[in-house]
Design an enzyme around this catalytic site. Structure first.
Site, PDB file in Angstrom:
ATOM      1  N   HIS A  61       0.702  -1.211   0.167  1.00  0.00           N
ATOM      2  CA  HIS A  61       0.139  -0.101   0.003  1.00  0.00           C
ATOM      3  C   HIS A  61       0.636   1.146   0.133  1.00  0.00           C
ATOM      4  CE1 HIS A  61      -0.009   0.863   4.499  1.00  0.00           C
ATOM      5  NE2 HIS A  61       0.220  -0.396   4.573  1.00  0.00           N
ATOM      6  N   ASP A 162       5.630   1.712   7.069  1.00  0.00           N
ATOM      7  CA  ASP A 162       4.399   1.113   6.906  1.00  0.00           C
ATOM      8  C   ASP A 162       3.658   2.230   5.655  1.00  0.00           C
ATOM      9  OD1 ASP A 162       1.913   0.236   6.860  1.00  0.00           O
ATOM     10  OD2 ASP A 162       1.298   0.662   8.883  1.00  0.00           O
ATOM     11  N   GLU A 192      -5.196   1.729   2.632  1.00  0.00           N
ATOM     12  CA  GLU A 192      -5.033   0.522   3.190  1.00  0.00           C
ATOM     13  C   GLU A 192      -5.523   0.942   4.790  1.00  0.00           C
ATOM     14  OE1 GLU A 192      -3.191  -2.640   5.789  1.00  0.00           O
ATOM     15  OE2 GLU A 192      -2.803  -0.476   5.678  1.00  0.00           O
ATOM     16  N   GLU A 193      -4.937   2.130   5.161  1.00  0.00           N
ATOM     17  CA  GLU A 193      -5.047   2.516   6.521  1.00  0.00           C
ATOM     18  C   GLU A 193      -6.364   2.775   6.875  1.00  0.00           C
ATOM     19  OE1 GLU A 193      -2.530   1.713   8.546  1.00  0.00           O
ATOM     20  OE2 GLU A 193      -0.535   1.977   7.260  1.00  0.00           O
ATOM     21  N   ASP A 215       3.774  -6.161   3.586  1.00  0.00           N
ATOM     22  CA  ASP A 215       3.309  -5.116   4.575  1.00  0.00           C
ATOM     23  C   ASP A 215       4.415  -5.316   5.647  1.00  0.00           C
ATOM     24  OD1 ASP A 215       2.415  -2.779   5.659  1.00  0.00           O
ATOM     25  OD2 ASP A 215       0.459  -3.609   5.116  1.00  0.00           O
ATOM     26  N   HIS A 301       3.150   2.717  13.344  1.00  0.00           N
ATOM     27  CA  HIS A 301       2.418   3.693  13.235  1.00  0.00           C
ATOM     28  C   HIS A 301       3.034   4.894  14.315  1.00  0.00           C
ATOM     29  CE1 HIS A 301      -1.270   1.968  11.665  1.00  0.00           C
ATOM     30  NE2 HIS A 301      -0.219   1.497  10.778  1.00  0.00           N
TER      31      HIS A 301
END
Ligand code: CO
Ligand code: ZN
Length: 333
Positions: A61, A162, A192-193, A215, A301
């Site tokens: 992503h 990420d 994606e998130e 990922d 994150h």
């Protein structure tokens, strides 16, 4: 590959606003693929043709977590909601950058009674304005964490690791690709998130026989970290389970055997939370066998996510080998 990764992570591309990173990827891969298109949601689909071979969808992503402005008050302070899994603990005092280049700092309402981590509703972005009129930010504007790439040698740190590290693995795999046992769809997905939305429509468009997501995954190797086996530097992880999917056991076995035969280090991954685009592939149409190659990543994150370049290199090697190894599935095309 460090240079490739540095360029990718320093681009701002929160969910729904991936065009800058997509343009960069298109420029790099255009000479390497047979066909390329952007679908209605903004996914980039690039095809490497191979007649009469099963179709494999590889996905990483493009989007990163970010912030979206909901309100600007009279003094010019901007309130926001998260785009994806932004955690309050990573916010206060941090800096953000909007797509138009405006930068700001995250402040928080005073609460002298408590040292607890405040929720995002108590925070605001200060871009140095003195009134709403003077504030260059509008409702709906989006921002990402502002953090330069940090090179620690074997290990590197950045925001948006990420999943730009997954994007880098796909690009590097394409660059080294020679022969293939598959017709390969390289998919660079959007959103994606916010719930694997891009991969959901891409999987319908591609109609793959099997799919792999690339990922990041969390690790258990920091002080009092998650109870989890995956460590940085011990090789890419082959996902067995996360909160969103059970990887196809035939694909797990295919990946494990290929890694062992090629003497590529790997780890077995059980993640007790989170998910990837592979879930969207697996649940598309009448079902598609799917798996994941994960890049171990500390502080997922947070604005500073850490990966080990050896794991990245080994992920490229493993994926390259898999593409030369016939599919483990009985397929009728
Ligand atoms: Co994520
Ligand atoms: Zn991700």
């Amino acid at each position: 590959m460090k240079e490739l990764l540095k360029t990718l992570v320093e681009i701002s591309a929160p969910s729904g606003y991936e065009s800058q990173v997509r343009n960069q990827i298109q420029e790099w891969i255009r000479p390497l693929v047979d066909e390329m298109r952007v679908d209605a949601l903004g996914n980039l689909l690039a095809v490497h043709r191979q007649a009469d071979a099963p179709r494999i969808m590889l996905v990483a992503h493009m989007d990163e977590i970010g912030l979206m402005i909901t309100h600007v008050d009279r003094q010019g302070f901007a309130r926001f909601v998260s785009l994806g899994g932004v955690m309050p603990i990573h916010c206060v005092g941090g800096r953000v950058r909007f797509l138009n280049g405006v930068q700001g700092v995250i402040g928080v309402e005073k609460n002298p009674a408590s040292y607890e981590i405040p929720p995002l509703e108590k925070m605001f972005i200060d871009v140095g304005a003195s009134s709403a009129e003077d504030c260059p930010i509008r409702i709906g504007d989006v921002a990402v964490f502002e953090r330069p790439f940090l090179d620690l040698g074997k290990r590197v740190v950045a925001k948006a690791m990420d999943d730009r590290v997954g994007v880098a693995v796909l690009i590097e795999t394409l660059r080294r690709l020679e022969k293939s046992a598959f017709e390969i769809y390289f998919v660079f997905s959007v959103q994606e998130e916010v719930g694997v939305r891009g991969a959901t429509v891409a999987a319908f468009g591609v109609e793959p026989h099997l799919g792999l997501a690339i990922d990041v995954t969390a690790t258990g190797d920091t002080p009092k970290g998650h109870r989890m086996e995956v460590q940085l530097g011990k090789g890419p992880a082959i996902k067995i389970r996360d909160a969103g999917m059970l990887a196809d056991p035939r694909l797990i076995q295919w990946m494990v055997q290929t890694a062992e035969k090629a003497k590529i280090p790997y780890q077995r991954e059980i993640l007790e939370f989170g998910g990837t685009d592979a879930r969207a592939i697996q649940l598309s149409r009448s079902g598609v066998p799917a798996g994941v190659i994960s890049i171990p990543c500390r502080y997922v994150h947070a604005p500073s996510e850490m990966v080990d370049m050896e794991d990245v290199e080994n992920a490229v090697k493993l994926l390259g080998r898999l593409l030369q190894t016939p599919s483990p599935l009985e397929l009728s095309s």
